[in-house]
Design a protein around this motif. Sequence first.
Motif, PDB file in Angstrom:
ATOM      1  N   LYS A  47       0.837  -1.497   0.281  1.00  0.00           N
ATOM      2  CA  LYS A  47      -0.032  -0.115  -0.139  1.00  0.00           C
ATOM      3  C   LYS A  47       0.564   1.404   0.211  1.00  0.00           C
ATOM      4  O   LYS A  47       0.022   2.555   0.047  1.00  0.00           O
ATOM      5  CB  LYS A  47      -0.658   0.309   1.132  1.00  0.00           C
TER       6      LYS A  47
ATOM      7  N   PHE B 201       4.513   4.744   4.880  1.00  0.00           N
ATOM      8  CA  PHE B 201       4.051   6.538   5.442  1.00  0.00           C
ATOM      9  C   PHE B 201       4.698   6.493   6.824  1.00  0.00           C
ATOM     10  O   PHE B 201       5.213   5.831   7.345  1.00  0.00           O
ATOM     11  CB  PHE B 201       2.915   6.135   5.849  1.00  0.00           C
TER      12      PHE B 201
ATOM     13  N   THR C 152       4.257  -0.880   4.003  1.00  0.00           N
ATOM     14  CA  THR C 152       2.840  -1.338   4.839  1.00  0.00           C
ATOM     15  C   THR C 152       2.530  -1.821   3.757  1.00  0.00           C
ATOM     16  O   THR C 152       2.136  -1.837   2.562  1.00  0.00           O
ATOM     17  CB  THR C 152       1.986  -0.055   5.179  1.00  0.00           C
TER      18      THR C 152
ATOM     19  N   GLN D 225      -2.749   6.369   9.812  1.00  0.00           N
ATOM     20  CA  GLN D 225      -2.325   6.113   9.058  1.00  0.00           C
ATOM     21  C   GLN D 225      -2.978   4.698   8.669  1.00  0.00           C
ATOM     22  O   GLN D 225      -3.788   4.521   7.528  1.00  0.00           O
ATOM     23  CB  GLN D 225      -1.187   6.553   8.677  1.00  0.00           C
ATOM     24  N   MET D 226      -2.996   3.566   9.697  1.00  0.00           N
ATOM     25  CA  MET D 226      -3.099   2.383   9.153  1.00  0.00           C
ATOM     26  C   MET D 226      -4.760   2.104   9.428  1.00  0.00           C
ATOM     27  O   MET D 226      -5.563   1.972   8.566  1.00  0.00           O
ATOM     28  CB  MET D 226      -2.610   1.922  10.326  1.00  0.00           C
TER      29      MET D 226
ATOM     30  N   LEU E 192      -6.174   3.529   6.228  1.00  0.00           N
ATOM     31  CA  LEU E 192      -6.271   2.997   5.430  1.00  0.00           C
ATOM     32  C   LEU E 192      -7.095   1.392   5.475  1.00  0.00           C
ATOM     33  O   LEU E 192      -7.647   0.549   4.468  1.00  0.00           O
ATOM     34  CB  LEU E 192      -4.668   1.937   5.103  1.00  0.00           C
TER      35      LEU E 192
ATOM     36  N   ALA F 231      -9.869  -0.111   2.926  1.00  0.00           N
ATOM     37  CA  ALA F 231      -9.645  -0.657   2.091  1.00  0.00           C
ATOM     38  C   ALA F 231     -10.935  -2.245   1.664  1.00  0.00           C
ATOM     39  O   ALA F 231     -11.317  -3.259   1.078  1.00  0.00           O
ATOM     40  CB  ALA F 231      -7.820  -1.833   2.389  1.00  0.00           C
TER      41      ALA F 231
END
Length: 147
Positions: free
Chosen positions: A73, A76, A92, A130-131, A134, A138
Motif C-alpha cells: 500500500k 507512511f 505497509t 494512517q493504518m 487504510l 481497503a
Amino acid sequence: MTVSTVSKPEIVIAAAILLNDRREMLVVRKRGTTQFMQPGGKIDAGETAEEALHRELEEEIGLVLPANTASYKGVFREEAANETGADVVAHTFIARLTTGVLPRAEIEEVRWLAIDGVSGLPLAKLTETQMLPLARAALAESVNEPR
C-alpha cells in the motif's frame, strides 16, 4: 527566523494491516510498552520490505503468510511510538487473516481492533492516523468489488 535542517532519526519498518471478516484489524503491544500498533518490524540490511514483513510476522505472531497474499500500500511516516524524537517510516502491506495468531518474541499482547468505532486502546500515532484509515478504505473497496 531560523529554519532547522536537522532531520529526525528514522526507523524503517515493514508493517502489516491484517484484517478479518468482522471488520477488525490485528494490533500488537510489545513487552514493556503501552501502545498498540501493527505487527511488523525493522527491515534488515539486504532485505526487501516484503521479506522483512514475512520474517517479522513469523517471529512476532507465528504467522506464515502465503506468498502473494499481502498487497503493498505504500510508505507512511509518523512520529515513532516507542523511540522519542524519531519517526517511523512504514512500508505497509494489507492482507486478510483467517487463522489465529499468538504473541511471540517481544510481543506481549495481540488484540483485534474494531475499525468502525472507538476502541479505548492506546494506539500508536501511525496506527491511529494512517493504518486505521487504510484499513477502512481497503474494506470499503472490497465491499464494492463485483462478485
